[in-house]
Design a protein around this motif. Sequence first.
Motif, mmCIF file in Angstrom:
data_model
loop_
_atom_site.group_PDB
_atom_site.id
_atom_site.type_symbol
_atom_site.label_atom_id
_atom_site.label_comp_id
_atom_site.label_asym_id
_atom_site.label_seq_id
_atom_site.Cartn_x
_atom_site.Cartn_y
_atom_site.Cartn_z
ATOM 1 N N CYS A 291 63.323 198.644 7.899
ATOM 2 C CA CYS A 291 64.333 198.361 9.239
ATOM 3 C C CYS A 291 63.010 198.990 10.408
ATOM 4 O O CYS A 291 62.502 199.348 10.059
ATOM 5 C CB CYS A 291 65.452 199.429 8.285
ATOM 6 N N GLN A 292 63.736 198.473 11.553
ATOM 7 C CA GLN A 292 63.197 198.711 13.032
ATOM 8 C C GLN A 292 64.341 199.700 13.302
ATOM 9 O O GLN A 292 64.936 198.691 14.405
ATOM 10 C CB GLN A 292 62.442 197.664 13.138
ATOM 11 N N SER B 239 62.797 208.003 21.482
ATOM 12 C CA SER B 239 61.834 209.409 22.694
ATOM 13 C C SER B 239 60.995 210.478 21.030
ATOM 14 O O SER B 239 59.086 210.169 20.011
ATOM 15 C CB SER B 239 62.111 211.184 22.783
ATOM 16 N N ARG B 240 61.953 210.048 19.860
ATOM 17 C CA ARG B 240 60.571 211.135 18.180
ATOM 18 C C ARG B 240 61.765 210.186 17.341
ATOM 19 O O ARG B 240 63.323 210.235 17.352
ATOM 20 C CB ARG B 240 61.256 211.930 18.129
ATOM 21 N N ILE B 241 61.300 210.059 16.468
ATOM 22 C CA ILE B 241 62.042 210.255 14.762
ATOM 23 C C ILE B 241 61.295 211.002 14.181
ATOM 24 O O ILE B 241 60.456 210.998 13.356
ATOM 25 C CB ILE B 241 61.423 208.219 14.040
ATOM 26 N N ASN B 242 62.858 211.421 13.947
ATOM 27 C CA ASN B 242 62.349 212.849 12.749
ATOM 28 C C ASN B 242 62.755 212.450 11.163
ATOM 29 O O ASN B 242 61.503 212.957 10.917
ATOM 30 C CB ASN B 242 63.967 213.877 12.809
ATOM 31 N N ALA B 243 63.173 211.590 10.907
ATOM 32 C CA ALA B 243 63.465 210.822 9.490
ATOM 33 C C ALA B 243 63.773 209.641 9.522
ATOM 34 O O ALA B 243 64.784 209.063 10.702
ATOM 35 C CB ALA B 243 64.765 211.867 8.028
ATOM 36 N N MET B 244 63.491 208.923 8.947
ATOM 37 C CA MET B 244 63.850 207.035 8.013
ATOM 38 C C MET B 244 64.415 206.887 6.645
ATOM 39 O O MET B 244 63.519 208.322 6.317
ATOM 40 C CB MET B 244 63.254 206.112 8.618
ATOM 41 N N GLY B 245 65.370 206.208 6.157
ATOM 42 C CA GLY B 245 65.552 205.805 4.858
ATOM 43 C C GLY B 245 66.714 205.334 4.794
ATOM 44 O O GLY B 245 67.019 204.753 5.760
ATOM 45 N N PHE C 175 60.984 202.643 -7.157
ATOM 46 C CA PHE C 175 61.460 201.952 -5.147
ATOM 47 C C PHE C 175 60.465 203.721 -4.674
ATOM 48 O O PHE C 175 60.233 204.533 -5.012
ATOM 49 C CB PHE C 175 62.853 203.028 -4.504
ATOM 50 N N THR C 176 60.115 202.677 -3.381
ATOM 51 C CA THR C 176 59.164 203.118 -2.394
ATOM 52 C C THR C 176 58.809 203.380 -1.089
ATOM 53 O O THR C 176 58.778 202.269 -0.883
ATOM 54 C CB THR C 176 57.373 202.824 -3.066
ATOM 55 N N LEU C 177 59.148 204.038 -0.705
ATOM 56 C CA LEU C 177 59.327 204.664 0.826
ATOM 57 C C LEU C 177 58.069 204.196 1.509
ATOM 58 O O LEU C 177 57.463 205.588 1.350
ATOM 59 C CB LEU C 177 60.369 205.486 1.203
ATOM 60 N N THR C 178 58.225 203.105 2.739
ATOM 61 C CA THR C 178 56.651 203.357 3.571
ATOM 62 C C THR C 178 57.490 203.503 4.938
ATOM 63 O O THR C 178 58.384 203.111 5.137
ATOM 64 C CB THR C 178 55.851 202.804 3.646
ATOM 65 N N VAL D 1 59.911 201.155 9.085
ATOM 66 C CA VAL D 1 60.650 201.855 7.123
ATOM 67 C C VAL D 1 60.403 201.326 6.294
ATOM 68 O O VAL D 1 61.600 199.573 6.632
ATOM 69 C CB VAL D 1 60.909 203.084 7.053
ATOM 70 N N TYR D 2 59.750 201.005 4.918
ATOM 71 C CA TYR D 2 60.311 199.918 4.499
ATOM 72 C C TYR D 2 60.492 200.677 3.087
ATOM 73 O O TYR D 2 60.204 201.283 2.359
ATOM 74 C CB TYR D 2 58.368 199.736 4.212
ATOM 75 N N LEU D 3 61.385 199.748 2.255
ATOM 76 C CA LEU D 3 61.862 200.001 1.164
ATOM 77 C C LEU D 3 61.281 198.779 -0.286
ATOM 78 O O LEU D 3 61.411 197.462 -0.002
ATOM 79 C CB LEU D 3 63.059 199.763 0.890
ATOM 80 N N GLU D 4 60.192 199.343 -1.111
ATOM 81 C CA GLU D 4 59.818 198.516 -1.507
ATOM 82 C C GLU D 4 60.931 198.749 -2.936
ATOM 83 O O GLU D 4 60.010 199.959 -3.795
ATOM 84 C CB GLU D 4 58.430 198.446 -2.146
ATOM 85 N N MET D 5 61.606 197.833 -4.230
ATOM 86 C CA MET D 5 62.736 197.980 -4.979
ATOM 87 C C MET D 5 61.119 197.171 -5.496
ATOM 88 O O MET D 5 61.307 196.493 -6.525
ATOM 89 C CB MET D 5 63.244 197.526 -4.798
#
Length: 121
Positions: A22-23, A29-35, A67-70, A78-82
């Motif tokens: 996901c992009q 201005s700022r990204i506090n969190a992604m998921g 699952f791994t988030l990076t 943000v990437y989600l590897e399943m």
Amino acid sequence: QVQLVESGGGLVQAGGSLSVSCQALGSISRINAMGWYRQAPGKQRELVGVVSSGSSTNYRDSVKGRFTLTRDNAKNMVYLEMTRPKPEDTAVYYCYGIIVSSTFNMPRNYWGQGTQVTVSS
């Protein structure tokens, strides 16, 4: 205007692996969190995992260890590897971000359009 654009997803066999990404695009201005959240048919949307601006992660118990988030802060991605997915992981996966845009100088929640992940047994 901020948009979350997802890619990846599709069909995977149980025990295999699949990634979604996901992009965040726009005046950021700022990204506090992604998921990622997910929603299976007939069920409520549930959190899969979230990664903070400092790269700390939090996962739902059922995906821990699989699952791994990076996060790539330079690309606002943000990437989600399943890995070892199970049929019960089948759902529409939604990217999620808590983002401060240059237009609204306060955090707001943003959602992607969703991408289908189907795990066959």
